[in-house]
Write an enzyme that holds these catalytic residues in place. Sequence first.
Site, short mmCIF file in Angstrom:
data_model
loop_
_atom_site.label_atom_id
_atom_site.label_comp_id
_atom_site.label_asym_id
_atom_site.label_seq_id
_atom_site.Cartn_x
_atom_site.Cartn_y
_atom_site.Cartn_z
N CYS A 10 -64.90 -41.46 -131.77
CA CYS A 10 -65.18 -42.55 -132.70
C CYS A 10 -65.77 -42.04 -134.02
CB CYS A 10 -66.11 -43.57 -132.05
SG CYS A 10 -65.40 -44.30 -130.57
N CYS B 11 -69.83 -46.49 -132.05
CA CYS B 11 -70.07 -45.52 -130.98
C CYS B 11 -70.18 -44.15 -131.64
CB CYS B 11 -68.89 -45.56 -130.00
SG CYS B 11 -68.86 -44.16 -128.87
N ASP C 113 -61.60 -38.80 -101.66
CA ASP C 113 -61.30 -40.10 -101.08
C ASP C 113 -60.13 -39.90 -100.13
OD1 ASP C 113 -61.15 -42.73 -100.55
OD2 ASP C 113 -60.48 -43.36 -102.54
N CYS D 225 -69.62 -41.21 -130.26
CA CYS D 225 -68.92 -40.13 -129.55
C CYS D 225 -68.01 -39.37 -130.52
CB CYS D 225 -68.13 -40.67 -128.36
SG CYS D 225 -66.49 -41.27 -128.75
N ASP E 98 -61.06 -45.70 -93.95
CA ASP E 98 -61.47 -47.02 -93.48
C ASP E 98 -60.34 -48.02 -93.71
OD1 ASP E 98 -62.36 -46.21 -96.21
OD2 ASP E 98 -62.62 -48.37 -96.43
ZN LIG Z 1 -66.64 -43.58 -128.78
#
Ligand SMILES: [Zn+2]
Length: 624
Positions: free
Chosen positions: A274, A269, A86, A271, A120
């Site tokens: 978690c 979750c 960017d 993951c 921009d």
């Molecule tokens: Zn998670």
Amino acid sequence: MFEIKERDALGRICKLYTKHGVITTPTVLPVINPHYMPILPREMKKIGAQAIITNAYIIYKSKIRQDALEKGVHRLINFSGPIMTDSGSFQMYQYGIDVDPIEIVEFQREIGSDIGTILDVFSADASFEEAKKEVNETIERAKKSTKIKGKMLLACTVQGGVYPELRRKCAKAMKKIDADIHPIGGVVPLMEKQKYRELVTAIIASKKEIPPSRPVHLFGAGHPLVFPIAVALGCDLFDSAAYIKYAKDGRMIFPEGTFRLEEKEELPCPCKICSKYDVKELLKMEKDERTRCIAYHNLYQTFVEMKKVREAIREGSLWEMVERYATNHPFLMDAMEVLKKQKKWLEKWERISKKRAFMYTGRYSFHRPIVYRFHKRLMERYSFSYSTSFLFEEKGKPFTSYLPIIKRLKANCIISSPLGFIPAELEDVYPVSQSVFPSSLDSESKRIVSNFNKKFMERFPQLTKKMPEKGNEQFDLQKVRAIADFQFGKGAGDALFNGEIKIIKSKKTGKIRNVYTNEKHVVSMRASDGFFTLKKEGGNLLHKAFLPPKLRIIIKEEAIPFVKKGKNVFAKFVLDCDEELRPYDEALMVSEDDELIAIGRCLMNREEMLSFEKGIAAKTREGC
Ligand SMILES: [Zn+2]
């Protein structure tokens, strides 16, 4: 460098080719700050990141600048995949810093960025006049920047604030510039305030002008809540700083929205964070460690959502996903209102049929382009065979309980289905029999259906309440004609089925499979969507009956010998095409002098065929 592989709505799964590998879009690029990487790029790769984005301006202004120039950005942040950079437009907008627009593009090229971005001028809450000036400046900078991009892909941002006409103007000017990717910029403030209506309006205005062969990047859109609707409108790339920004703030991303860690009792979750820690343990952690953990979770959820979007495209259920997600936030419902006014445009990109049935989800379902098209084609293309009509109430699909009766009646038999009045001949066509509805519809859908029914009955013969007499021997012929008209246009039924007609049915299901005219195989009926597949002879008959450009794809001279032999038509060999053809429509491939070369099936609409350099425009079935 950009190729469509699969599609649904305006959403598409594409391959984007870069110097450091191929990116499968739609996807999210995690934002990496070269000075602070709580999650390493290689860890991100394991979660699903194919490419990352970093800020060239931050590198340019800091001590690591020389290092970046010597080693290149890939070694600097230790990532071997595609890197987008960017240019600092957002920082310029927020902190008013100054940097030379050309120098920063040169710098991105020098450090070996795969995709660089122009500097921009960011217009967020600017007045119309200010935004107009900013758009003009952005266009000027884009023109200058393309001249020095070298082999780097260049992203030229579409600006225009909240003014659709300025967005369109900017995108229109960008079309003429040798740009590779078009970010839609200036949308972060809209997203932060959850102004989804304005966001969707800005996407639509830009997409209407950006050539379909150029990837569109929704700049700063990292919240999974907007992924389905933005992808359905044709956005291919996203970037997420949200995963880390929210983590620093103790906020966790879930498909339903964002929640503070303290608000949670459990973490639904799978993951690795978690699964390992509970809320209390996370709260007890040192701040840095907690930020790292939440950032990991946020990124994991972000990629899970993007995977769901890609799967929805593959199975043709993207609209269902958009509608279901709209109920996650009332402001997304505002965005859905904008889509209702865009059916004509949305319909151009919609596939003829899908792998999966049409699943009703609620009051937005009947605004889907496929319903709009179904009603429109029925009004324009269907003709009744008798002077009286008889109406049956639907008693479950596929109307089998009526069929033995309907087939013998000397009247137009209309079935009152959830989609509205449907001639019995079209019972197998997508989405009539491939749809699932609850026993009662919402009032908005009911209104759409009743408006359609009213218009349909105004145009066609009056209903009789008396059961019509029996004696119709022609129902199957009536049916194949009606489907041909509905699929190819009025008159196709007469053109295809004129002479001695033999209709072959499946022994197992009793459904029509093949139709022969004067002993020549003209069409096969697909069991999956109830439409016809054209055979060579059928192609010949339609070619004779319809004047150009109807149903035609005009192919460049050099490709003709290959297509004749049955090779597919690549987009770069298309000279022109009927603008009424839709993705997955049957088509006639012809030479410039309208000689029939082959028959096949489109994978793109006209705008796409004329825009793409790479990829298959139409699959050839038989050379002629
Ligand atoms: Zn998670």
